[in-house]
Design a protein around this motif. Structure first.
Motif, mmCIF file in Angstrom:
data_model
loop_
_atom_site.group_PDB
_atom_site.id
_atom_site.type_symbol
_atom_site.label_atom_id
_atom_site.label_comp_id
_atom_site.label_asym_id
_atom_site.label_seq_id
_atom_site.Cartn_x
_atom_site.Cartn_y
_atom_site.Cartn_z
ATOM 1 N N VAL A 30 0.762 -1.160 0.216
ATOM 2 C CA VAL A 30 -0.035 0.009 -0.102
ATOM 3 C C VAL A 30 0.885 1.346 0.004
ATOM 4 N N VAL A 31 1.941 1.455 0.753
ATOM 5 C CA VAL A 31 2.567 2.547 1.076
ATOM 6 C C VAL A 31 3.344 2.659 -0.453
ATOM 7 N N ARG A 32 3.942 1.634 -0.868
ATOM 8 C CA ARG A 32 4.826 1.445 -2.106
ATOM 9 C C ARG A 32 3.862 2.057 -3.151
ATOM 10 N N ILE A 33 2.594 1.776 -3.378
ATOM 11 C CA ILE A 33 1.594 2.269 -4.414
ATOM 12 C C ILE A 33 1.370 3.768 -4.205
ATOM 13 N N LEU A 34 1.152 3.857 -3.041
ATOM 14 C CA LEU A 34 0.846 5.369 -2.502
ATOM 15 C C LEU A 34 1.931 6.383 -2.862
ATOM 16 N N LEU A 35 3.329 5.683 -2.590
ATOM 17 C CA LEU A 35 4.370 6.522 -2.902
ATOM 18 C C LEU A 35 4.763 6.824 -4.489
ATOM 19 N N GLY A 36 4.421 5.738 -5.115
ATOM 20 C CA GLY A 36 4.552 5.852 -6.498
ATOM 21 C C GLY A 36 3.605 6.671 -7.317
ATOM 22 N N ALA A 37 2.301 6.719 -6.517
ATOM 23 C CA ALA A 37 1.310 7.559 -6.964
ATOM 24 C C ALA A 37 1.568 9.054 -6.714
ATOM 25 N N ALA A 38 1.981 9.445 -5.608
ATOM 26 C CA ALA A 38 2.415 10.896 -5.302
ATOM 27 C C ALA A 38 3.624 11.062 -6.060
ATOM 28 N N ALA A 50 7.216 3.264 -12.060
ATOM 29 C CA ALA A 50 8.053 2.036 -11.722
ATOM 30 C C ALA A 50 7.705 1.507 -10.446
ATOM 31 N N LEU A 51 7.599 2.458 -9.476
ATOM 32 C CA LEU A 51 7.047 1.883 -8.083
ATOM 33 C C LEU A 51 5.979 0.831 -7.925
ATOM 34 N N MET A 52 4.982 1.569 -8.916
ATOM 35 C CA MET A 52 3.535 1.190 -8.890
ATOM 36 C C MET A 52 3.402 -0.135 -9.776
ATOM 37 N N VAL A 93 6.553 -4.789 -9.713
ATOM 38 C CA VAL A 93 6.972 -5.423 -8.636
ATOM 39 C C VAL A 93 7.745 -6.288 -8.370
ATOM 40 N N ARG A 94 8.216 -7.015 -9.645
ATOM 41 C CA ARG A 94 9.489 -7.948 -9.577
ATOM 42 C C ARG A 94 10.693 -7.516 -9.428
ATOM 43 N N ARG A 95 10.897 -5.954 -9.669
ATOM 44 C CA ARG A 95 12.086 -5.296 -9.614
ATOM 45 C C ARG A 95 11.660 -4.189 -8.362
ATOM 46 N N GLN A 96 11.081 -4.390 -7.459
ATOM 47 C CA GLN A 96 10.731 -3.205 -6.505
ATOM 48 C C GLN A 96 12.022 -2.813 -5.569
ATOM 49 N N ALA A 97 12.652 -4.026 -5.242
ATOM 50 C CA ALA A 97 14.037 -3.652 -4.444
ATOM 51 C C ALA A 97 14.764 -2.581 -5.406
ATOM 52 N N THR A 98 15.085 -2.819 -6.414
ATOM 53 C CA THR A 98 15.817 -2.088 -7.501
ATOM 54 C C THR A 98 15.449 -0.612 -7.537
ATOM 55 N N VAL A 99 14.240 -0.729 -7.805
ATOM 56 C CA VAL A 99 13.481 0.652 -8.095
ATOM 57 C C VAL A 99 13.440 1.456 -6.661
ATOM 58 N N GLY A 100 13.326 0.743 -5.750
ATOM 59 C CA GLY A 100 13.316 1.284 -4.407
ATOM 60 C C GLY A 100 14.845 2.135 -3.917
ATOM 61 N N TRP A 101 15.822 1.417 -4.396
ATOM 62 C CA TRP A 101 17.189 2.042 -4.294
ATOM 63 C C TRP A 101 17.318 3.082 -5.285
#
Length: 143
Positions: free
Chosen positions: A20-28, A73-75, A78-86
C-alpha cells in the motif's frame, strides 16, 4: 552480487502495508512529476540550486519526467521493486540540495514562505528515503 542479481534469484515478498505504501508513494511521485510539467512548474523552479548548469526550467522538466518514471516504476515493476526502491532513494538524495537551496536562499514555494517552514521541510527528505527503502523491501537485498 549486485541488487539486480539478487532481484532475479529471490523475489521480494511484500506485505500488505508495504505494498500500500509503495503504491501510494508511486502515485504521489507520479502526481508530483506531472505537476513539474504543468501546474507547479514555477514553484519547482524555486528549488533549483544555482550550481546546476542547466536552465532552471529544463531542470524542472527533466526532474518531472524522472519522477513520473520512478512513480510508475514503483507502482508497476513489482518484480524489480527492490531495485526501484534504491533508485528512488538515490533520486530523493539527489534532489535534496534543491530543498537546501530553497531554505538557504529564502525562496518561497509550495507554501514554504518562512525559513522555519523551509527548514522543517528538510527533515522530511530522510523520511522519504526511508519510506522508499522500506516499502520496496530494498534493505533486505543488502544482506
Amino acid at each position: 552480487m549486485t541488487v539486480r542479481e539478487i532481484d532475479r534469484r529471490r523475489p521480494v515478498h511484500s506485505t500488505v502495508p508495504r505494498t500500500v505504501v509503495r503504491i501510494l508513494l508511486g502515485a504521489a511521485m507520479t502526481w508530483a512529476g506531472i505537476s513539474h510539467l504543468t501546474v507547479a512548474r514555477q514553484e519547482f523552479r524555486a528549488q533549483v540550486p544555482e550550481f546546476v548548469p542547466l536552465d532552471p526550467d529544463v531542470t524542472v522538466l527533466a526532474s518531472g519526467v524522472a519522477e513520473i518514471s520512478l512513480g510508475a516504476a514503483l507502482m508497476l515493476l513489482v518484480r524489480r521493486q527492490a531495485t526501484v526502491g534504491w533508485v528512488a532513494a538515490v533520486f530523493f538524495t539527489a534532489v535534496f540540495p534543491g530543498n537546501i537551496a530553497q531554505w538557504l536562499h529564502h525562496r518561497d514555494g509550495f507554501g514554504l514562505d518562512t525559513d522555519t517552514k523551509r527548514f522543517v521541510r528538510l527533515l522530511f527528505q530522510p523520511v522519504l528515503i526511508a519510506v522508499a527503502l522500506w516499502a520496496t523491501n530494498a534493505l533486505r537485498t543488502r544482506r
